[in-house]
Design an enzyme around this catalytic site. Structure first.
Site, PDB file in Angstrom:
ATOM      1  CG  ASN A  10      44.885  33.881  46.487  1.00  0.00           C
ATOM      2  OD1 ASN A  10      44.161  33.671  47.007  1.00  0.00           O
ATOM      3  ND2 ASN A  10      45.299  34.804  45.243  1.00  0.00           N
ATOM      4  NE  ARG A  94      45.860  37.938  48.030  1.00  0.00           N
ATOM      5  CZ  ARG A  94      44.540  38.180  47.000  1.00  0.00           C
ATOM      6  NH1 ARG A  94      43.735  37.025  46.717  1.00  0.00           N
ATOM      7  NH2 ARG A  94      43.704  39.688  47.273  1.00  0.00           N
ATOM      8  CG  HIS A 183      44.397  45.593  45.317  1.00  0.00           C
ATOM      9  ND1 HIS A 183      43.343  45.540  44.448  1.00  0.00           N
ATOM     10  CD2 HIS A 183      43.883  43.552  45.380  1.00  0.00           C
ATOM     11  CE1 HIS A 183      42.239  45.189  43.812  1.00  0.00           C
ATOM     12  NE2 HIS A 183      42.538  43.977  44.452  1.00  0.00           N
ATOM     13  CG  HIS A 211      45.363  45.905  41.359  1.00  0.00           C
ATOM     14  ND1 HIS A 211      46.343  45.198  41.179  1.00  0.00           N
ATOM     15  CD2 HIS A 211      44.518  45.630  40.987  1.00  0.00           C
ATOM     16  CE1 HIS A 211      45.693  44.310  41.259  1.00  0.00           C
ATOM     17  NE2 HIS A 211      44.346  44.051  41.324  1.00  0.00           N
ATOM     18  N   GLY A 213      41.464  45.578  38.948  1.00  0.00           N
ATOM     19  CA  GLY A 213      40.814  44.078  37.883  1.00  0.00           C
ATOM     20  C   GLY A 213      39.516  44.240  38.370  1.00  0.00           C
ATOM     21  CG  ASN A 214      35.870  41.636  39.330  1.00  0.00           C
ATOM     22  OD1 ASN A 214      34.965  42.586  38.640  1.00  0.00           O
ATOM     23  ND2 ASN A 214      35.574  40.346  39.878  1.00  0.00           N
ATOM     24  NE  ARG A 244      35.231  43.661  46.394  1.00  0.00           N
ATOM     25  CZ  ARG A 244      36.556  43.742  46.160  1.00  0.00           C
ATOM     26  NH1 ARG A 244      37.465  44.402  46.129  1.00  0.00           N
ATOM     27  NH2 ARG A 244      36.844  42.087  45.726  1.00  0.00           N
ATOM     28  NE  ARG A 287      37.291  40.658  28.451  1.00  0.00           N
ATOM     29  CZ  ARG A 287      38.145  39.621  29.335  1.00  0.00           C
ATOM     30  NH1 ARG A 287      39.359  39.033  28.529  1.00  0.00           N
ATOM     31  NH2 ARG A 287      37.556  38.984  30.474  1.00  0.00           N
ATOM     32  CD  GLU A 336      48.636  43.456  34.307  1.00  0.00           C
ATOM     33  OE1 GLU A 336      48.349  42.989  32.615  1.00  0.00           O
ATOM     34  OE2 GLU A 336      48.525  43.369  34.853  1.00  0.00           O
ATOM     35  CD  GLU A 387      48.064  40.187  42.767  1.00  0.00           C
ATOM     36  OE1 GLU A 387      47.235  40.451  42.034  1.00  0.00           O
ATOM     37  OE2 GLU A 387      47.296  40.700  44.095  1.00  0.00           O
TER      38      GLU A 387
HETATM   39  P1  ADP Z   1      40.839  40.109  39.405  1.00  0.00           P
HETATM   40  O1  ADP Z   1      40.279  41.061  40.844  1.00  0.00           O
HETATM   41  O2  ADP Z   1      39.948  38.794  39.420  1.00  0.00           O
HETATM   42  O3  ADP Z   1      42.261  39.371  39.878  1.00  0.00           O
HETATM   43  P2  ADP Z   1      41.844  40.570  37.222  1.00  0.00           P
HETATM   44  O4  ADP Z   1      43.275  41.548  37.183  1.00  0.00           O
HETATM   45  O5  ADP Z   1      41.927  39.334  36.267  1.00  0.00           O
HETATM   46  O6  ADP Z   1      41.008  40.175  38.229  1.00  0.00           O
HETATM   47  O7  ADP Z   1      41.267  41.622  36.053  1.00  0.00           O
HETATM   48  C1  ADP Z   1      39.492  40.709  35.435  1.00  0.00           C
HETATM   49  C2  ADP Z   1      39.214  42.233  34.660  1.00  0.00           C
HETATM   50  O8  ADP Z   1      39.574  42.402  33.600  1.00  0.00           O
HETATM   51  C3  ADP Z   1      38.099  41.553  33.904  1.00  0.00           C
HETATM   52  O9  ADP Z   1      36.793  41.325  34.974  1.00  0.00           O
HETATM   53  C4  ADP Z   1      38.021  42.429  33.223  1.00  0.00           C
HETATM   54  O10 ADP Z   1      36.798  43.803  32.868  1.00  0.00           O
HETATM   55  C5  ADP Z   1      38.750  42.840  32.161  1.00  0.00           C
HETATM   56  N1  ADP Z   1      39.607  42.697  31.182  1.00  0.00           N
HETATM   57  C6  ADP Z   1      40.130  41.158  31.037  1.00  0.00           C
HETATM   58  N2  ADP Z   1      40.603  41.940  30.147  1.00  0.00           N
HETATM   59  C7  ADP Z   1      40.145  42.251  29.472  1.00  0.00           C
HETATM   60  C8  ADP Z   1      40.739  42.931  27.603  1.00  0.00           C
HETATM   61  N3  ADP Z   1      41.491  42.588  27.486  1.00  0.00           N
HETATM   62  N4  ADP Z   1      39.964  44.555  27.986  1.00  0.00           N
HETATM   63  C9  ADP Z   1      39.208  44.908  28.495  1.00  0.00           C
HETATM   64  N5  ADP Z   1      39.217  44.429  30.176  1.00  0.00           N
HETATM   65  C10 ADP Z   1      39.475  43.432  30.673  1.00  0.00           C
END
Ligand code: ADP
Length: 402
Positions: A10, A94, A183, A211, A213-214, A244, A287, A336, A387
């Site tokens: 990736n 990817r 995604h 989904h 994530g960041n 974003r 967090r 998650e 992924e």
């Molecule tokens: P990416 O888009 O970079 O692949 P991820 O899916 O790994 O991102 O998600 C990263 C984000 O998940 C972090 O910026 C944080 O906001 C959030 N995160 C990770 N662990 C936790 C947690 N235990 N509780 C709340 N948010 C979390």
């Protein structure tokens, strides 16, 4: 001996993430990350998972993706799992943007590479790195099949009424302006796993997949096919994300140009890197935002509320698009792990048949699970995304079928 290993690469704009997966038992043999490529402070974190060994780190400049991949190859070789290994079946890449033509996992040849390059104007941050990753891998192992798996692929099934923006058709077509979605590998994997969790075939269920994530995106999935998704021409549209903005009146761009004298590039940087949760409260990690909320921080509270408000709007919109919904599915870092986000996103939607069980929601775990009470008409689920495994599965299936 039939080779069963897949190296998943990736390649991002300044990083390369990799995993070596054995498809015989779907085990990870090694994982790692090369980061800050091109800077003096480049680092390579390598972890062999088979045979003990423990994590290793390399520090010092990795001039470019070529150098980074060579370093990765050396680390793998030191563990006896180098790119020259006869057990390696395929390298799966990817690739972020496949456009309208590359909509299934594809064996890379010159024409495919040219098409990925042709799409650089619509994916300027990602596709160049993806191309470099493929070229370097080809140079290191010219005889090995390389498969490209596209982030946009799952969404290519979107009907035209969801994929088109309501702008002049000629202009849009001349410049390939339409909604592609991203995604996709995650949305595909998670919707399949969610159907499994519900004990049904993917063709039998309607899902809203979140989904978070960041980067964050939602999709409406009918019978295993994408009906709509929140990201568009680029990954900027849709939900509030780490940095974003997601949806915004496009006139904000003109306004900032005219009134604030900002250039296109400055507005681009603002909306992609200084917006979302970070722009709203100075933090993009959920967090940290929750910690600040617990201390009564008003900016963190407002950022959270804006994030949830947008999420709710998409749940409602995709409910309406699908008509009937079997489950709302949360995945990725926030989805998650953050019980408060899941609870708040679904709160007040009982009339739509949606509810979250407090205990099940708080329980945590790494497995796919239901967090709705048994009476809920629409299930709520947490399904960890993977992924890399999905890219490995698709790449391996393609070479195994040849
Ligand atoms: P990416 O888009 O970079 O692949 P991820 O899916 O790994 O991102 O998600 C990263 C984000 O998940 C972090 O910026 C944080 O906001 C959030 N995160 C990770 N662990 C936790 C947690 N235990 N509780 C709340 N948010 C979390």
């Amino acid at each position: 001996m039939t080779p069963t290993r897949v190296l998943v690469l990736n390649s991002g704009s300044s990083s390369v993430k990799y995993q070596l997966i054995d498809m015989a038992d779907r085990s990870r043999l090694a994982v790692g990350l090369a980061e800050r490529i091109g800077e003096e402070t480049s680092a390579l974190h390598h972890e062999p998972l088979a045979g003990g060994g423990g994590k290793r780190e390399r520090h010092g400049r990795l001039a470019d993706h070529d150098a980074a991949l060579e370093a990765v190859a050396e680390e793998l070789a030191a563990d006896g799992m180098g790119l020259d290994s006869p057990e390696l079946a395929v390298i799966g890449h990817r690739v972020v943007h496949g456009g309208l033509k590359l909509t299934v996992p594809t064996l890379v040849d010159d024409a495919v590479l040219k098409e990925i390059e042709r799409l650089i104007p619509v994916a300027p941050l990602h596709n160049p790195a993806n191309v470099t990753g493929i070229r370097t891998a080809q140079r290191l192992r010219p005889d090995l099949p390389q498969v490209a798996v596209f982030d946009t692929a799952f969404h290519s099934a979107m009907p035209e009424h969801a994929a088109r923006y309501a702008i002049d058709v000629e202009t849009a077509d001349a410049h390939r302006v339409r909604r592609y979605g991203f995604h996709g590998t995650s949305h595909a994997y998670v919707s399949r796993k969610a159907a499994e969790l519900l004990g049904k075939d993917p063709s039998e269920v309607n899902l809203i997949v979140l989904h978070l994530g960041n980067g964050a995106s939602a999709s409406a999935v009918r019978g295993g096919r994408c009906e709509d998704t929140s990201m568009g021409l680029t990954p900027l549209e849709g939900l509030v994300m780490g940095t974003r903005s997601g949806d915004i009146d496009p006139a904000v761009v003109f306004h900032l140009g005219r009134v604030a004298g900002m250039s296109m590039d400055e507005v681009d940087e603002l909306l992609n890197k200084r917006s979302g949760l970070l722009g709203l409260c100075g933090d993009n990690d959920m967090r940290q935002i929750r910690r600040r909320m617990a201390e009564g921080d008003a900016a963190a509270r407002l950022a959270f509320d804006i994030y949830i408000h947008r999420l709710k709007k998409y749940i409602g919109a995709y409910y309406a698009v699908l008509g009937t919904v079997d489950a709302v599915v949360f995945t990725a870092g926030v989805g998650e792990n953050s019980a408060p986000v899941r609870e708040a996103a679904v709160a007040g939607l009982e009339e739509l048949g949606l509810a979250v069980d407090g205990e099940l929601n708080a329980a945590g775990g790494k497995e796919a699970r239901l967090i709705s009470p048994s009476y809920a008409r629409v299930k709520v689920a947490v399904v960890p995304t993977d992924e890399e495994l999905e890219i490995a599965e698709q790449s391996y299936a393609l070479v195994a079928s040849r």
